[in-house]
Design a protein around this motif. Structure first.
Motif, PDB file in Angstrom:
ATOM      1  N   VAL A  91       0.837  -1.202   0.000  1.00  0.00           N
ATOM      2  CA  VAL A  91       0.000   0.000   0.000  1.00  0.00           C
ATOM      3  C   VAL A  91       0.872   1.253   0.000  1.00  0.00           C
ATOM      4  O   VAL A  91       0.600   2.213  -0.727  1.00  0.00           O
ATOM      5  CB  VAL A  91      -0.953   0.003   1.213  1.00  0.00           C
ATOM      6  N   VAL A  92       1.920   1.247   0.805  1.00  0.00           N
ATOM      7  CA  VAL A  92       2.821   2.395   0.839  1.00  0.00           C
ATOM      8  C   VAL A  92       3.454   2.611  -0.538  1.00  0.00           C
ATOM      9  O   VAL A  92       3.556   3.746  -1.022  1.00  0.00           O
ATOM     10  CB  VAL A  92       3.902   2.203   1.919  1.00  0.00           C
ATOM     11  N   ALA A  93       3.862   1.524  -1.202  1.00  0.00           N
ATOM     12  CA  ALA A  93       4.428   1.653  -2.547  1.00  0.00           C
ATOM     13  C   ALA A  93       3.406   2.224  -3.518  1.00  0.00           C
ATOM     14  O   ALA A  93       3.735   3.084  -4.359  1.00  0.00           O
ATOM     15  CB  ALA A  93       4.918   0.286  -3.028  1.00  0.00           C
ATOM     16  N   HIS A  94       2.166   1.774  -3.420  1.00  0.00           N
ATOM     17  CA  HIS A  94       1.090   2.283  -4.270  1.00  0.00           C
ATOM     18  C   HIS A  94       0.875   3.773  -4.022  1.00  0.00           C
ATOM     19  O   HIS A  94       0.709   4.561  -4.966  1.00  0.00           O
ATOM     20  CB  HIS A  94      -0.181   1.487  -3.986  1.00  0.00           C
ATOM     21  N   ALA A  95       0.885   4.177  -2.744  1.00  0.00           N
ATOM     22  CA  ALA A  95       0.712   5.595  -2.416  1.00  0.00           C
ATOM     23  C   ALA A  95       1.868   6.425  -2.969  1.00  0.00           C
ATOM     24  O   ALA A  95       1.662   7.530  -3.487  1.00  0.00           O
ATOM     25  CB  ALA A  95       0.602   5.768  -0.897  1.00  0.00           C
ATOM     26  N   ARG A  96       3.080   5.912  -2.873  1.00  0.00           N
ATOM     27  CA  ARG A  96       4.227   6.634  -3.428  1.00  0.00           C
ATOM     28  C   ARG A  96       4.111   6.760  -4.941  1.00  0.00           C
ATOM     29  O   ARG A  96       4.424   7.811  -5.523  1.00  0.00           O
ATOM     30  CB  ARG A  96       5.528   5.919  -3.065  1.00  0.00           C
ATOM     31  N   ASP A  97       3.646   5.700  -5.587  1.00  0.00           N
ATOM     32  CA  ASP A  97       3.468   5.749  -7.043  1.00  0.00           C
ATOM     33  C   ASP A  97       2.486   6.846  -7.438  1.00  0.00           C
ATOM     34  O   ASP A  97       2.596   7.435  -8.522  1.00  0.00           O
ATOM     35  CB  ASP A  97       2.971   4.397  -7.570  1.00  0.00           C
ATOM     36  N   GLN A  98       1.514   7.111  -6.583  1.00  0.00           N
ATOM     37  CA  GLN A  98       0.515   8.139  -6.863  1.00  0.00           C
ATOM     38  C   GLN A  98       0.936   9.523  -6.391  1.00  0.00           C
ATOM     39  O   GLN A  98       0.200  10.488  -6.566  1.00  0.00           O
ATOM     40  CB  GLN A  98      -0.815   7.761  -6.200  1.00  0.00           C
ATOM     41  N   GLY A  99       2.106   9.636  -5.793  1.00  0.00           N
ATOM     42  CA  GLY A  99       2.585  10.930  -5.314  1.00  0.00           C
ATOM     43  C   GLY A  99       1.839  11.447  -4.110  1.00  0.00           C
ATOM     44  O   GLY A  99       1.750  12.671  -3.916  1.00  0.00           O
ATOM     45  N   LEU A 100       1.309  10.553  -3.272  1.00  0.00           N
ATOM     46  CA  LEU A 100       0.519  10.964  -2.117  1.00  0.00           C
ATOM     47  C   LEU A 100       1.411  11.294  -0.929  1.00  0.00           C
ATOM     48  O   LEU A 100       2.600  10.958  -0.902  1.00  0.00           O
ATOM     49  CB  LEU A 100      -0.484   9.869  -1.748  1.00  0.00           C
ATOM     50  N   ALA A 101       0.831  11.945   0.056  1.00  0.00           N
ATOM     51  CA  ALA A 101       1.600  12.432   1.200  1.00  0.00           C
ATOM     52  C   ALA A 101       1.600  11.483   2.375  1.00  0.00           C
ATOM     53  O   ALA A 101       2.481  11.564   3.244  1.00  0.00           O
ATOM     54  CB  ALA A 101       1.046  13.785   1.658  1.00  0.00           C
ATOM     55  N   GLN A 102       0.654  10.547   2.427  1.00  0.00           N
ATOM     56  CA  GLN A 102       0.423   9.846   3.687  1.00  0.00           C
ATOM     57  C   GLN A 102      -0.350   8.553   3.458  1.00  0.00           C
ATOM     58  O   GLN A 102      -1.139   8.442   2.524  1.00  0.00           O
ATOM     59  CB  GLN A 102      -0.391  10.779   4.595  1.00  0.00           C
ATOM     60  N   VAL A 103      -0.134   7.589   4.362  1.00  0.00           N
ATOM     61  CA  VAL A 103      -0.980   6.398   4.463  1.00  0.00           C
ATOM     62  C   VAL A 103      -1.415   6.271   5.920  1.00  0.00           C
ATOM     63  O   VAL A 103      -0.606   6.437   6.839  1.00  0.00           O
ATOM     64  CB  VAL A 103      -0.239   5.121   4.031  1.00  0.00           C
ATOM     65  N   LYS A 104      -2.701   5.997   6.118  1.00  0.00           N
ATOM     66  CA  LYS A 104      -3.221   5.715   7.459  1.00  0.00           C
ATOM     67  C   LYS A 104      -3.651   4.250   7.519  1.00  0.00           C
ATOM     68  O   LYS A 104      -3.881   3.607   6.499  1.00  0.00           O
ATOM     69  CB  LYS A 104      -4.413   6.617   7.783  1.00  0.00           C
ATOM     70  N   TRP A 105      -3.815   3.763   8.740  1.00  0.00           N
ATOM     71  CA  TRP A 105      -4.203   2.364   8.943  1.00  0.00           C
ATOM     72  C   TRP A 105      -5.161   2.325  10.122  1.00  0.00           C
ATOM     73  O   TRP A 105      -4.791   2.654  11.248  1.00  0.00           O
ATOM     74  CB  TRP A 105      -2.967   1.522   9.239  1.00  0.00           C
ATOM     75  N   GLY A 119       6.334   0.779   9.637  1.00  0.00           N
ATOM     76  CA  GLY A 119       6.691   2.194   9.636  1.00  0.00           C
ATOM     77  C   GLY A 119       5.596   3.139  10.064  1.00  0.00           C
ATOM     78  O   GLY A 119       5.711   4.352   9.856  1.00  0.00           O
ATOM     79  N   PHE A 120       4.532   2.624  10.687  1.00  0.00           N
ATOM     80  CA  PHE A 120       3.406   3.454  11.113  1.00  0.00           C
ATOM     81  C   PHE A 120       3.543   3.812  12.595  1.00  0.00           C
ATOM     82  O   PHE A 120       4.021   3.006  13.395  1.00  0.00           O
ATOM     83  CB  PHE A 120       2.078   2.730  10.886  1.00  0.00           C
ATOM     84  N   THR A 121       3.074   4.998  12.944  1.00  0.00           N
ATOM     85  CA  THR A 121       3.055   5.435  14.338  1.00  0.00           C
ATOM     86  C   THR A 121       1.608   5.637  14.780  1.00  0.00           C
ATOM     87  O   THR A 121       0.742   5.978  13.972  1.00  0.00           O
ATOM     88  CB  THR A 121       3.835   6.752  14.524  1.00  0.00           C
ATOM     89  N   PRO A 122       1.326   5.447  16.066  1.00  0.00           N
ATOM     90  CA  PRO A 122      -0.069   5.563  16.517  1.00  0.00           C
ATOM     91  C   PRO A 122      -0.552   7.000  16.534  1.00  0.00           C
ATOM     92  O   PRO A 122       0.202   7.932  16.821  1.00  0.00           O
ATOM     93  CB  PRO A 122      -0.028   4.972  17.935  1.00  0.00           C
ATOM     94  N   LEU A 123      -1.826   7.183  16.205  1.00  0.00           N
ATOM     95  CA  LEU A 123      -2.498   8.466  16.352  1.00  0.00           C
ATOM     96  C   LEU A 123      -3.140   8.537  17.732  1.00  0.00           C
ATOM     97  O   LEU A 123      -3.575   7.513  18.278  1.00  0.00           O
ATOM     98  CB  LEU A 123      -3.588   8.626  15.284  1.00  0.00           C
ATOM     99  N   ASN A 124      -3.208   9.740  18.283  1.00  0.00           N
ATOM    100  CA  ASN A 124      -3.932   9.896  19.538  1.00  0.00           C
ATOM    101  C   ASN A 124      -5.419   9.676  19.291  1.00  0.00           C
ATOM    102  O   ASN A 124      -5.966  10.175  18.306  1.00  0.00           O
ATOM    103  CB  ASN A 124      -3.708  11.292  20.110  1.00  0.00           C
ATOM    104  N   PRO A 125      -6.097   8.940  20.151  1.00  0.00           N
ATOM    105  CA  PRO A 125      -7.527   8.686  19.941  1.00  0.00           C
ATOM    106  C   PRO A 125      -8.340   9.955  20.109  1.00  0.00           C
ATOM    107  O   PRO A 125      -7.897  10.925  20.742  1.00  0.00           O
ATOM    108  CB  PRO A 125      -7.866   7.651  21.020  1.00  0.00           C
ATOM    109  N   PRO A 126      -9.547   9.988  19.544  1.00  0.00           N
ATOM    110  CA  PRO A 126     -10.396  11.188  19.649  1.00  0.00           C
ATOM    111  C   PRO A 126     -10.755  11.520  21.093  1.00  0.00           C
ATOM    112  O   PRO A 126     -10.810  10.635  21.957  1.00  0.00           O
ATOM    113  CB  PRO A 126     -11.646  10.807  18.843  1.00  0.00           C
ATOM    114  N   LEU A 127     -11.037  12.789  21.324  1.00  0.00           N
ATOM    115  CA  LEU A 127     -11.523  13.222  22.625  1.00  0.00           C
ATOM    116  C   LEU A 127     -13.009  12.956  22.783  1.00  0.00           C
ATOM    117  O   LEU A 127     -13.518  12.954  23.907  1.00  0.00           O
ATOM    118  CB  LEU A 127     -11.240  14.717  22.821  1.00  0.00           C
ATOM    119  N   THR A 128     -13.707  12.785  21.663  1.00  0.00           N
ATOM    120  CA  THR A 128     -15.131  12.448  21.694  1.00  0.00           C
ATOM    121  C   THR A 128     -15.293  10.928  21.633  1.00  0.00           C
ATOM    122  O   THR A 128     -14.426  10.225  21.105  1.00  0.00           O
ATOM    123  CB  THR A 128     -15.853  13.101  20.510  1.00  0.00           C
ATOM    124  N   PRO A 129     -16.394  10.395  22.164  1.00  0.00           N
ATOM    125  CA  PRO A 129     -16.577   8.938  22.164  1.00  0.00           C
ATOM    126  C   PRO A 129     -16.570   8.356  20.749  1.00  0.00           C
ATOM    127  O   PRO A 129     -17.072   8.965  19.807  1.00  0.00           O
ATOM    128  CB  PRO A 129     -17.948   8.763  22.833  1.00  0.00           C
TER     129      PRO A 129
END
Length: 359
Positions: A91-105, A119-129
């Motif tokens: 997926v990361v290779a596909h995103a690079r081929d498209q010139g994209l900035a980011q991949v989320k999971w 190579g992914f880092t965790p996002l902080n969870p939402p403050l809302t439920p």
């Protein structure tokens, strides 16, 4: 979305459509494909399968369901099955081929260990439920340069408080208010002070921000000198709502909040966020969500080729979640198009500067 099967480095990409779905389910039958792959209509977000063929190409050793909001600069892995690490690499290779900035999971099934290994880092969870239609966790991988500073994610709790939420998130990201202060009471309180019933127009939102945080420099940007966001109203309603907007203009003058009549270009937005300031930007959701509704987002970061926004709303019925809306990169030109709000296009924004340092 690709119109045909593509084979970027290390993976095969096949659009997930009513015509291709039976074949794809057959190819994936030995993997434990989550039921959400089949039951959620993701067609508005270009669903596709990115698969990793085995040595002879007869089987897929891993595969990922991938989507993205239209006119944005990222891809999102909904789930991966089989060799999930290899699928993420594809997926990361596909995103690079498209010139994209980011991949989320999205974190429905992936372990923190597998995400980190890819190579992914965790996002902080939402403050809302987080409801059943959204994952409790998610991960991000930036493809060009350093990671963007992460504001808190707060999802608006009504259909009409997007303006107030973007202002509050900007204030929390800047350290003007503590993140713990982002709650429904503060959301509705700021909306009540800014609203033109029920929408927040740019001058009213700017006035409310100045009153909420007197030390923060505020500039309103609006390229028309007429009442706005009133096209859906009856003639009688337009009259008293227009009066409120004129009152907001007077209040802006009294408070020293400038109203800049020039088009706020994406180049200016980029330089503004590079200085650590924030831009509350009024856009139409037609490009990203398919319906033409005025909506406030927060511009807070920039990467090569794209500006990074926080969108306080997600279309969960279409598989869109907080993971899409949080740290969302949008190419400069696409964001500029979104910022022309129909039907008689105008542009509106509010810039929140950095408060002066104490002596």
């Amino acid at each position: 979305m690709p119109s045909r099967t593509e084979t970027p480095s290390r993976g095969t990409v096949v659009p997930l459509t009513p015509d291709t779905a039976p074949m794809l389910w057959q190819r994936l039958e030995r993997h434990a494909v989550p039921e959400r792959w089949r039951t959620v209509d993701r067609s508005a977000h270009g669903p596709r399968i990115v698969a990793v063929p085995d040595g002879d190409g007869e089987d897929w050793t891993g595969a990922a369901l991938v989507t993205a909001r239209p006119h944005t600069a990222y891809l999102k892995i909904v789930d991966a099955v089989g060799d999930v690490r290899a699928a993420a690499v594809a997926v990361v290779a596909h995103a690079r081929d498209q010139g994209l900035a980011q991949v989320k999971w999205e974190g429905w099934t992936v372990s923190a260990e597998d995400a980190a290994a890819a190579g992914f880092t965790p996002l902080n969870p939402p403050l809302t439920p987080v409801g059943a239609a959204e994952p409790a966790s998610a991960y991000v991988r930036w493809l060009h340069g350093d990671a963007v500073s992460e504001p808190p994610y707060y999802g608006q709790t009504t259909h009409f408080t997007c303006g107030a939420v973007t202002a509050l998130v900007a204030a929390a990201h800047a350290g003007t208010v503590p993140r713990a202060a982002l709650d429904r009471e503060s959301e509705l309180s700021l909306w009540r002070r800014a609203t033109n019933f029920p929408a927040c127009e740019p001058v009213g939102l700017g006035v409310a921000a100045r009153r909420a945080w007197p030390s923060v420099p505020v500039t309103v940007h609006r390229d028309v000198d007429r009442p706005v966001l009133l096209d859906h109203c009856s003639e009688d309603e337009r009259e008293w709502r227009a009066l409120f907007q004129r009152m907001s203009r007077t209040q802006a003058e009294d408070l020293g909040v400038p109203v800049d009549p020039r088009h706020l270009s994406t180049a200016t937005i980029r330089s503004t966020v590079d200085r650590g300031e924030h831009v509350l930007l009024l856009i139409s959701l037609a490009g990203m969500q398919g319906f033409d509704v005025p909506h406030w987002v927060l511009c807070h970061g920039a990467v090569p080729g794209a500006l990074v926004i926080e969108d306080p709303w997600a279309a969960t019925s279409a598989g869109d979640t907080w993971a899409d809306a949080h740290l969302l990169p949008v190419a400069d030109a696409a964001l500029d198009t979104m910022a022309a709000v129909p039907p008689d296009p105008f542009r509106g924004a509010v810039t929140l500067g950095r408060p002066p340092r104490s002596a």
